[in-house]
Design a protein around this motif. Structure first.
Motif, PDB file in Angstrom:
ATOM      1  N   VAL A   1      -4.164   6.326  -9.400  1.00 54.16           N
ATOM      2  CA  VAL A   1      -3.739   5.467  -8.293  1.00 54.16           C
ATOM      3  C   VAL A   1      -4.600   5.728  -7.057  1.00 54.16           C
ATOM      4  CG1 VAL A   1      -1.826   4.895  -6.759  1.00 54.16           C
ATOM      5  CG2 VAL A   1      -1.409   5.174  -9.189  1.00 54.16           C
ATOM      6  N   ALA A   2      -5.000   6.984  -6.844  1.00 53.50           N
ATOM      7  CA  ALA A   2      -5.888   7.303  -5.726  1.00 53.50           C
ATOM      8  C   ALA A   2      -7.243   6.614  -5.903  1.00 53.50           C
ATOM      9  CB  ALA A   2      -6.068   8.812  -5.610  1.00 53.50           C
TER      10      ALA A   2
ATOM     11  N   LEU B   1       0.766   4.325  -0.621  1.00 54.58           N
ATOM     12  CA  LEU B   1       2.200   4.601  -0.558  1.00 54.58           C
ATOM     13  C   LEU B   1       2.749   4.935  -1.943  1.00 54.58           C
ATOM     14  CD1 LEU B   1       4.760   4.674   1.162  1.00 54.58           C
ATOM     15  CD2 LEU B   1       5.032   2.243   0.703  1.00 54.58           C
ATOM     16  N   ILE B   2       2.349   4.175  -2.936  1.00 52.46           N
ATOM     17  CA  ILE B   2       2.807   4.424  -4.307  1.00 52.46           C
ATOM     18  C   ILE B   2       2.385   5.825  -4.757  1.00 52.46           C
ATOM     19  CG2 ILE B   2       2.441   3.762  -6.717  1.00 52.46           C
ATOM     20  CD1 ILE B   2       2.286   0.828  -5.656  1.00 52.46           C
ATOM     21  N   GLN B   3       1.190   6.222  -4.367  1.00 52.02           N
ATOM     22  CA  GLN B   3       0.677   7.534  -4.762  1.00 52.02           C
ATOM     23  C   GLN B   3       1.604   8.666  -4.316  1.00 52.02           C
ATOM     24  OE1 GLN B   3      -3.207   8.298  -3.200  1.00 52.02           O
ATOM     25  NE2 GLN B   3      -3.371  10.279  -4.168  1.00 52.02           N
ATOM     26  N   THR B   4       2.242   8.515  -3.176  1.00 53.41           N
ATOM     27  CA  THR B   4       3.128   9.578  -2.680  1.00 53.41           C
ATOM     28  C   THR B   4       4.400   9.716  -3.506  1.00 53.41           C
ATOM     29  OG1 THR B   4       4.311   8.141  -1.108  1.00 53.41           O
ATOM     30  CG2 THR B   4       2.292   9.201  -0.314  1.00 53.41           C
TER      31      THR B   4
ATOM     32  N   ALA C   1      -3.526  -3.924  -0.213  1.00 55.49           N
ATOM     33  CA  ALA C   1      -3.537  -3.191  -1.480  1.00 55.49           C
ATOM     34  C   ALA C   1      -3.801  -1.711  -1.241  1.00 55.49           C
ATOM     35  CB  ALA C   1      -4.588  -3.775  -2.424  1.00 55.49           C
ATOM     36  N   VAL C   2      -4.714  -1.402  -0.322  1.00 56.73           N
ATOM     37  CA  VAL C   2      -4.992  -0.001   0.001  1.00 56.73           C
ATOM     38  C   VAL C   2      -3.717   0.682   0.497  1.00 56.73           C
ATOM     39  CG1 VAL C   2      -6.280   1.567   1.514  1.00 56.73           C
ATOM     40  CG2 VAL C   2      -7.418  -0.444   0.546  1.00 56.73           C
ATOM     41  N   ILE C   3      -3.017   0.017   1.373  1.00 55.98           N
ATOM     42  CA  ILE C   3      -1.776   0.578   1.916  1.00 55.98           C
ATOM     43  C   ILE C   3      -0.742   0.767   0.802  1.00 55.98           C
ATOM     44  CG2 ILE C   3       0.182   0.109   3.452  1.00 55.98           C
ATOM     45  CD1 ILE C   3      -1.898  -1.379   5.263  1.00 55.98           C
ATOM     46  N   ALA C   4      -0.579  -0.245  -0.025  1.00 59.78           N
ATOM     47  CA  ALA C   4       0.427  -0.176  -1.093  1.00 59.78           C
ATOM     48  C   ALA C   4       0.099   0.922  -2.101  1.00 59.78           C
ATOM     49  CB  ALA C   4       0.521  -1.529  -1.803  1.00 59.78           C
TER      50      ALA C   4
END
Length: 64
Positions: free
Chosen positions: A39-40, A25-28, A19-22
């Motif tokens: 999201v951060a 990534l979504i934040q970018t 979840a941290v990774i996802a």
């Protein structure tokens, strides 16, 4: 197939890590600053949860 408590802890820890990774990534991909901050914060909370469970697994003598 029987799952032990440790299996469940390790599975949750792995899911929190993913979840941290996802979320990161979504934040970018987000351009709206308010949504990006939200999201951060979500990624940060997922990282906290992952750390708690990783520490619990380590305390019980296993590896996450």
């Amino acid at each position: 197939m029987k799952f032990t408590d440790m299996d469940m802890l390790q599975d949750y820890e792995k899911d929190a890590r993913m979840a941290v990774i996802a979320y990161s990534l979504i934040q970018t991909e987000i351009f709206d600053e308010n949504l990006r901050k939200l999201v951060a914060a979500t990624a940060s909370e997922a990282a906290k949860s992952q750390k708690i469970f990783a520490d619990l697994i380590l305390a019980r003598g296993d590896r996450p």
